[in-house]
Write an enzyme that holds these catalytic residues in place. Sequence first.
Site, mmCIF file in Angstrom:
data_model
loop_
_atom_site.group_PDB
_atom_site.id
_atom_site.type_symbol
_atom_site.label_atom_id
_atom_site.label_comp_id
_atom_site.label_asym_id
_atom_site.label_seq_id
_atom_site.Cartn_x
_atom_site.Cartn_y
_atom_site.Cartn_z
ATOM 1 N N TYR A 160 -15.425 -0.179 8.781
ATOM 2 C CA TYR A 160 -13.986 0.102 8.915
ATOM 3 C C TYR A 160 -13.540 -0.085 10.375
ATOM 4 C CZ TYR A 160 -9.765 3.103 8.899
ATOM 5 O OH TYR A 160 -8.492 3.619 9.043
ATOM 6 N N ARG A 196 -2.158 -0.162 -7.202
ATOM 7 C CA ARG A 196 -2.138 0.884 -8.223
ATOM 8 C C ARG A 196 -0.700 1.222 -8.601
ATOM 9 N NH1 ARG A 196 -3.574 6.668 -5.224
ATOM 10 N NH2 ARG A 196 -3.803 5.798 -3.152
ATOM 11 N N ASP A 205 2.154 -1.954 -4.366
ATOM 12 C CA ASP A 205 0.773 -1.459 -4.347
ATOM 13 C C ASP A 205 0.017 -2.093 -5.490
ATOM 14 O OD1 ASP A 205 -1.606 0.459 -4.452
ATOM 15 O OD2 ASP A 205 -0.425 1.401 -2.873
ATOM 16 N N GLY A 230 0.840 -1.202 0.000
ATOM 17 C CA GLY A 230 0.000 0.000 0.000
ATOM 18 C C GLY A 230 0.873 1.248 0.000
ATOM 19 N N GLN A 240 -1.664 7.505 1.083
ATOM 20 C CA GLN A 240 -1.342 8.735 1.820
ATOM 21 C C GLN A 240 -0.167 8.528 2.781
ATOM 22 O OE1 GLN A 240 -4.265 10.273 4.602
ATOM 23 N NE2 GLN A 240 -3.337 12.288 4.628
ATOM 24 N N LYS A 280 -11.018 -2.855 11.976
ATOM 25 C CA LYS A 280 -9.798 -2.474 12.703
ATOM 26 C C LYS A 280 -9.780 -3.118 14.089
ATOM 27 C CE LYS A 280 -7.602 0.120 9.752
ATOM 28 N NZ LYS A 280 -6.345 -0.363 9.157
HETATM 29 P P1 NAD Z 1 -4.764 5.071 1.333
HETATM 30 O O1 NAD Z 1 -6.119 4.683 0.873
HETATM 31 O O2 NAD Z 1 -4.244 6.413 1.005
HETATM 32 O O3 NAD Z 1 -3.697 4.008 0.814
HETATM 33 C C1 NAD Z 1 -3.953 2.630 0.791
HETATM 34 C C2 NAD Z 1 -3.172 2.039 -0.367
HETATM 35 O O4 NAD Z 1 -3.449 0.631 -0.399
HETATM 36 C C3 NAD Z 1 -3.578 2.612 -1.733
HETATM 37 O O5 NAD Z 1 -2.454 3.101 -2.427
HETATM 38 C C4 NAD Z 1 -4.226 1.429 -2.443
HETATM 39 O O6 NAD Z 1 -3.993 1.413 -3.841
HETATM 40 C C5 NAD Z 1 -3.535 0.250 -1.754
HETATM 41 N N1 NAD Z 1 -4.319 -0.976 -1.892
HETATM 42 C C6 NAD Z 1 -5.672 -1.112 -1.856
HETATM 43 N N2 NAD Z 1 -6.010 -2.390 -2.084
HETATM 44 C C7 NAD Z 1 -4.854 -3.080 -2.265
HETATM 45 C C8 NAD Z 1 -4.556 -4.436 -2.551
HETATM 46 N N3 NAD Z 1 -5.518 -5.344 -2.712
HETATM 47 N N4 NAD Z 1 -3.252 -4.786 -2.667
HETATM 48 C C9 NAD Z 1 -2.264 -3.879 -2.527
HETATM 49 N N5 NAD Z 1 -2.481 -2.577 -2.282
HETATM 50 C C10 NAD Z 1 -3.777 -2.190 -2.144
HETATM 51 O O7 NAD Z 1 -4.725 4.822 2.911
HETATM 52 P P2 NAD Z 1 -3.785 5.516 3.989
HETATM 53 O O8 NAD Z 1 -4.461 6.721 4.474
HETATM 54 O O9 NAD Z 1 -2.387 5.600 3.488
HETATM 55 O O10 NAD Z 1 -3.894 4.446 5.163
HETATM 56 C C11 NAD Z 1 -2.906 3.443 5.374
HETATM 57 C C12 NAD Z 1 -3.311 2.667 6.609
HETATM 58 O O11 NAD Z 1 -3.406 3.551 7.732
HETATM 59 C C13 NAD Z 1 -4.684 1.988 6.518
HETATM 60 O O12 NAD Z 1 -4.650 0.778 7.219
HETATM 61 C C14 NAD Z 1 -5.600 2.950 7.229
HETATM 62 O O13 NAD Z 1 -6.703 2.310 7.757
HETATM 63 C C15 NAD Z 1 -4.688 3.465 8.324
HETATM 64 N N6 NAD Z 1 -5.124 4.752 8.851
HETATM 65 C C16 NAD Z 1 -5.086 5.875 8.087
HETATM 66 C C17 NAD Z 1 -5.517 7.109 8.603
HETATM 67 C C18 NAD Z 1 -5.480 8.364 7.786
HETATM 68 O O14 NAD Z 1 -5.983 9.415 8.259
HETATM 69 N N7 NAD Z 1 -4.919 8.365 6.597
HETATM 70 C C19 NAD Z 1 -5.974 7.162 9.913
HETATM 71 C C20 NAD Z 1 -6.047 5.986 10.657
HETATM 72 C C21 NAD Z 1 -5.580 4.792 10.132
HETATM 73 N N1 SER Z 2 -8.671 9.087 8.799
HETATM 74 C C1 SER Z 2 -9.332 7.835 8.921
HETATM 75 C C2 SER Z 2 -10.733 7.906 8.414
HETATM 76 O O1 SER Z 2 -11.316 8.970 8.486
HETATM 77 C C3 SER Z 2 -9.347 7.394 10.365
HETATM 78 O O2 SER Z 2 -8.983 6.067 10.394
HETATM 79 O O3 SER Z 2 -11.224 6.923 7.972
#
Ligand code: NAD
Ligand code: SER
Length: 312
Positions: free
Chosen positions: A144, A38, A36, A10, A14, A148
């Site tokens: 979600y 994508r 990833d 992934g 972000q 988690k």
């Molecule tokens: P994101 O959606 O920006 O990135 C996720 C990535 O996973 C994407 O690039 C997507 O293409 C890739 N992906 C999706 N399906 C896939 C698959 N089958 N195989 C391989 N890659 C795949 O998410 P993020 O914000 O970077 O979050 C990363 C982690 O952090 C997640 O577990 C999310 O739940 C957790 N998280 C994020 C936030 C936040 O605010 N961004 C907050 C809490 C927790």
């Molecule tokens: N930033 C994330 C969301 O809003 C929290 O896990 O889903």
Amino acid sequence: MIKEKILVIGASGQIGVELTLALRKIYGNASVVASDLREENELLKGTGPYVSLDVMNKEMLHVQVIRQNITQIYLLAAILSATGEKNPNLAWSLNMQSLLNVLDIAKEEKIHKVYWPSSIAVFGPTSPKKDCPQQTVIEPITVYGISKYAGEFWCNYYHQRWGLDVRSIRYPGLISYKSAPGGGTTDYAVEIFHEALEEKKYDCFLQEDTYLPMMYMPDAIKATLELMEAPAEKITIRTSYNISGMSFSPKEIAAEIKKHIPEFIISYKPDYRQQIANSWPQSIDDSVARKDWGWKEDFDLSAMTKDMLENL
Ligand code: NAD
Ligand code: SER
């Protein structure tokens, strides 16, 4: 000293982009394999190895882990809160199966360390709103959040039963300028900066007084690296650690942006994401992370706003 080889799954998301770049600085470009579903993110191009990988394909994942001599895995692939409500089955399937695939392969291949993030979304309407503690009532209302919370217990299970060194943080909403957020309820706090700079106005999908726990990306990366570097005996939580950065409402962040862009105007049109936001705590008690591995954030709302506007 053992030479570590890290797989980030992934990596184009972000967090993935910035975490991959940070890991490459520590371990060397060749030792961090980005992957990833994508295409490779522009910022990663030319900085180290990239493989196209679907984490749901367990066989292919296993092949890559063996072929690349992987010793640590960071699993970041997931469907976030808002997108998850549009397709609950898909969110459950990806968020759960990706973790089980990684934990199983990690156990079999004796992977040294696994990182998998949880979220403040594990908390629900019955959890305390202010300074929500590490251990408390947890009744999530989004798919979600359910995924988690279940994931946290799978991590704990693999640690207790098979000694797998899997570590986790419940991230708050993350704010960043390098890569775009992927469908969360807290995404407004990133969109607002882009709209403020481009349009001088923003129509927010949450109400003005919706307080949520938030964190600037450099702090999230710092926390992740510090947790992963901490000696194993310091890690007392094998589900997932609460961490806190800041807490603010749309009205407060708009007022902070206005200090830099006086003509900026915010309006409010709450949608389905309001209900999700209402179910989460407004602030988080992270005293256990502070005690166990010395967590402390660097950015408050004012420092983060200044840095975002300078860098965007
Ligand atoms: P994101 O959606 O920006 O990135 C996720 C990535 O996973 C994407 O690039 C997507 O293409 C890739 N992906 C999706 N399906 C896939 C698959 N089958 N195989 C391989 N890659 C795949 O998410 P993020 O914000 O970077 O979050 C990363 C982690 O952090 C997640 O577990 C999310 O739940 C957790 N998280 C994020 C936030 C936040 O605010 N961004 C907050 C809490 C927790
Ligand atoms: N930033 C994330 C969301 O809003 C929290 O896990 O889903």
